[in-house]
Design a protein around this motif. Structure first.
Motif, PDB file in Angstrom:
ATOM      1  N   ALA A  60       0.843  -1.201   0.000  1.00 17.28           N
ATOM      2  CA  ALA A  60       0.000   0.000   0.000  1.00 17.28           C
ATOM      3  C   ALA A  60       0.877   1.249   0.000  1.00 17.28           C
ATOM      4  CB  ALA A  60      -0.906  -0.008   1.225  1.00 17.28           C
ATOM      5  N   PRO A  61       0.361   2.375  -0.444  1.00 17.71           N
ATOM      6  CA  PRO A  61       1.167   3.603  -0.491  1.00 17.71           C
ATOM      7  C   PRO A  61       1.779   3.956   0.861  1.00 17.71           C
ATOM      8  CG  PRO A  61      -0.885   3.920  -1.678  1.00 17.71           C
ATOM      9  CD  PRO A  61      -1.006   2.590  -0.981  1.00 17.71           C
ATOM     10  N   HIS A 103      -3.316  12.582  -1.619  1.00 20.64           N
ATOM     11  CA  HIS A 103      -2.813  11.384  -2.294  1.00 20.64           C
ATOM     12  C   HIS A 103      -3.031  11.512  -3.793  1.00 20.64           C
ATOM     13  CE1 HIS A 103      -6.952   9.986  -3.020  1.00 20.64           C
ATOM     14  NE2 HIS A 103      -7.210  10.411  -1.790  1.00 20.64           N
ATOM     15  N   ASP A 107      -4.514   6.330  -6.123  1.00 22.80           N
ATOM     16  CA  ASP A 107      -4.428   5.652  -4.822  1.00 22.80           C
ATOM     17  C   ASP A 107      -5.671   5.867  -3.962  1.00 22.80           C
ATOM     18  OD1 ASP A 107      -1.888   4.756  -5.424  1.00 22.80           O
ATOM     19  OD2 ASP A 107      -0.882   6.475  -4.474  1.00 22.80           O
ATOM     20  N   TRP A 110      -7.059   3.171  -1.589  1.00 19.69           N
ATOM     21  CA  TRP A 110      -6.311   2.819  -0.386  1.00 19.69           C
ATOM     22  C   TRP A 110      -6.764   3.628   0.829  1.00 19.69           C
ATOM     23  CZ3 TRP A 110      -3.818  -1.515  -0.510  1.00 19.69           C
ATOM     24  CH2 TRP A 110      -3.178  -1.955  -1.662  1.00 19.69           C
ATOM     25  N   SER A 144       2.161   8.376  -7.375  1.00 18.41           N
ATOM     26  CA  SER A 144       1.399   7.247  -6.849  1.00 18.41           C
ATOM     27  C   SER A 144       2.316   6.423  -5.946  1.00 18.41           C
ATOM     28  CB  SER A 144       0.890   6.387  -8.017  1.00 18.41           C
ATOM     29  OG  SER A 144       0.213   5.256  -7.521  1.00 18.41           O
ATOM     30  N   GLY A 145       1.775   5.997  -4.837  1.00 17.17           N
ATOM     31  CA  GLY A 145       2.577   5.228  -3.885  1.00 17.17           C
ATOM     32  C   GLY A 145       3.011   6.024  -2.682  1.00 17.17           C
TER      33      GLY A 145
END
Length: 607
Positions: A60-61, A103, A107, A110, A144-145
């Motif tokens: 997950a990020p 974010h 994402d 998440w 992203s991440g």
């Protein structure tokens, strides 16, 4: 076992620990209870907000929480990094009330659910002030991440904001600590930085508002402080004092090093994974000592309840010993009982009458029983009241002792308060006969207690006996008198003994046996009482020996004594159980220290 199986075993161990913590309580205010309660909540938050969701989704990020002191410029920094006004900034304090999570649009899944920070509501759109919500904002400026979370001030004047800030820091893969040149040495943030070291949280530092030309001097001092606190490898980003742009943001060049570092971190899956796993491993390792502290605090709770229970056991055990002494030291032959006995057998030189033979003495007793039943009945009532008063007086003494000693036990306050409505003193339990006998014997009668009275120090229920104690004590004595009659009937089996018992009367023999039980020694009597009561005891003994024989009388008296003590022990056990129920109601579980320790052991094995 495969890596996947290892991860699942570790997750099960963490969930097991979490469930154990959820059930743990620290209700008694013993030393260390407050830190234990806070520590338990912090552990639960970290497990729910970070450890469990991270174990379930290692990919997950990465969540970077931006935190720091009031006015450090956190919101301005976040806005400047993403290039948009996503978090409210300004001079009013506190500025950040509800936290803001920024974010990448890809994402969103998440963070839109309760995967992390499950206790916070998700909101979008306009800013709000609810500290129990997190506002979600999407931005293409972040890779992203990686997500940024602007947290409330760690030293906010609003306690809810402070609590939320600490909770969010425990949920972070990375804490971006924002401070200023004027406040970088403040105590509060450094306490949290030390905590981040203990819990393995990765840290980056942003030193804001550094006067131009002072970068090296302040930077070196801050670096030395970081090394001393175990943060040697924490990256430091310096932002000099600058004029904010029309949009309220820092110049792009000032935030470029931090933005570039975050972008590389978000785009480099390996670097991101290493940081996540390092923080997760540190969080898991920190659990050992933290759970051990909770187990120790829980043991202190158990020890306090055991001490309180031991006081109850000791007090009522001492009361039973006092009753045993009171049954044999002659105190029950004082006052009214002695007067009724004299009415029963007549006054005069009864020892000479005994020596003259059983027949003449028996005739005198039988005449008293048959011709004058009132004295015999009154003697039985006096004995009954005297014994009941003895039992009640020592039960009340035990209750007072419990209250006095409980007051000295740290943490007993809630249990004492738990007895506020648990009982009131009985108002006429033993009756007027008991009261009169008690006053003659120097003890306190149930009827001497005023209606609605409370325990010592104004604590009703603790320090006083059950409202119906006097009634139960009188019933106990009546039942014991029935026991004695059964003993008399059982002993008079042969024809001669039966005839003697019948000639004198079973009830009369029973009353005389009661007197024998209470007249072994008369150490508390003095003066003329010794001669009179002592003679009465000898007379009662000779009467029974003439019927049953000396050995049988000793056996009967011993059995009767044991039966009365057994009934008294049961009565006192009921009083003690009432107080033990108050201890149990506090909610301290004896097995909690072991459960916490075993859960931590399972987690260690799973790591």
């Amino acid at each position: 076992m495969t890596e996947s199986n290892d991860a699942q075993a570790l997750l099960r161990a963490v969930v097991g620990l979490r469930d154990c913590l959820d059930e743990a309580t620290f209700p008694l205010p013993v030393p260390g209870a407050d830190p234990a309660r806070r520590g338990r909540v912090e552990l639960l938050n970290q497990l729910d907000d970070y450890v469990i969701p991270r174990l379930r989704d290692l990919d997950a990020p990465l969540l970077a929480v931006v935190g720091g002191s009031t006015g450090a410029g956190k919101s301005t920094l976040v806005n400047s990094v993403v290039g948009a006004s996503v978090s409210r900034s300004g001079v009013l304090r506190p500025t950040t009330r509800a936290c803001v999570l920024v974010h990448h649009p890809a994402d969103a899944h998440w963070f839109s659910t309760a995967r992390i920070l499950p206790t916070l509501n998700r909101v979008t759109g306009a800013e709000g002030d609810d500290p129990r919500s997190v506002r979600l904002v999407t931005s293409d400026a972040l890779p992203s991440g990686l997500a940024l979370l602007d947290a409330p001030d760690i030293d906010s004047v609003v306690s809810a904001n402070r609590d939320l800030a600490r909770q969010l820091l425990s949920a972070a893969d990375l804490w971006i600590f924002v401070t200023t040149a004027a406040r970088y040495a403040d105590a509060v943030p450094w306490d949290l930085l030390r905590q981040s070291v203990e819990r393995g949280t990765s840290v980056a530092v942003v030193l804001d508002r550094v006067p131009p030309g002072a970068e090296d001097e302040i930077g070196e001092h801050l670096a030395a402080m970081l090394v001393a606190e175990g943060l040697r490898h924490a990256p430091v980003f310096t932002i000099t004092e600058s004029q904010l742009g029309p949009d309220g943001m820092l110049p792009a060049a000032q935030v470029a090093p931090l933005r570039d570092w975050l972008t590389r971190l978000g785009e480099d899956a390996r670097a991101r994974s290493l940081l996540v796993r390092r923080t997760l491993a540190g969080a898991l390792e920190s659990l050992d000592a933290r759970v051990a502290d909770l187990a120790e605090a829980s043991f202190d709770q158990v020890q306090a309840t055991e001490q309180l229970g031991a006081i109850v056991t000791s007090a009522y055990g001492n009361a039973l010993d006092e009753v045993s002494t009171g049954m044999s030291d002659g105190r029950l032959l004082r006052g009214e009982v002695l007067a009724r006995w004299q009415e029963f057998v007549g006054t005069g030189e009864f020892l000479k009458q005994v020596e003259a033979g059983f027949g003449r003495l028996r005739d005198r007793v039988v005449a008293a029983v048959r011709g004058q039943p009132a004295p015999a009945e009154q003697l039985g009532q006096a004995l009954q009241s005297g014994v009941a008063t003895l039992l009640v007086a020592h039960a009340e003494g035990a209750a007072l002792e419990v209250a006095r000693r409980w007051r000295s036990v740290p943490g007993a306050e809630p249990i004492l308060a738990g007895g506020q409505e648990s009982g009131r003193v009985a108002t006429a339990g033993a009756g007027s006969e008991a009261g009169a006998t008690a006053r003659v014997a120097g003890t306190r009668s149930v009827s001497d207690q005023p209606a609605g009275s409370t325990g010592p120090l104004g604590i009703p229920g603790v320090g006083v006996s059950s409202p119906d104690l006097g009634e139960r004590a009188e019933r106990l004595v009546r039942e014991w008198q029935d026991d004695i009659l059964q003993l008399v009937r059982a002993e008079g089996k042969d024809r001669r003994t039966t005839a003697r018992v019948l000639s004198m009367g079973v009830n009369a023999v029973g009353v005389v046996l009661m007197l024998v039980v209470f007249s072994h020694t008369m150490g508390t009597l003095g003066g003329a009482e010794v001669g009179i009561a002592g003679g009465s005891a000898v007379l009662a003994q000779r009467l029974l020996e003439a019927i049953f024989g000396d050995q049988a009388v000793r056996t009967l008296a011993a059995k009767a004594r044991r039966q009365l003590l057994a009934r008294t022990e049961e009565l006192y056990a009921q009083e003690a159980d009432r107080l033990r129920a108050l201890i149990e109601a506090a909610g301290v579980r004896a097995g909690q220290p072991r459960e916490l320790t075993e859960a931590a052991t399972q987690l260690r094995a799973g790591r």
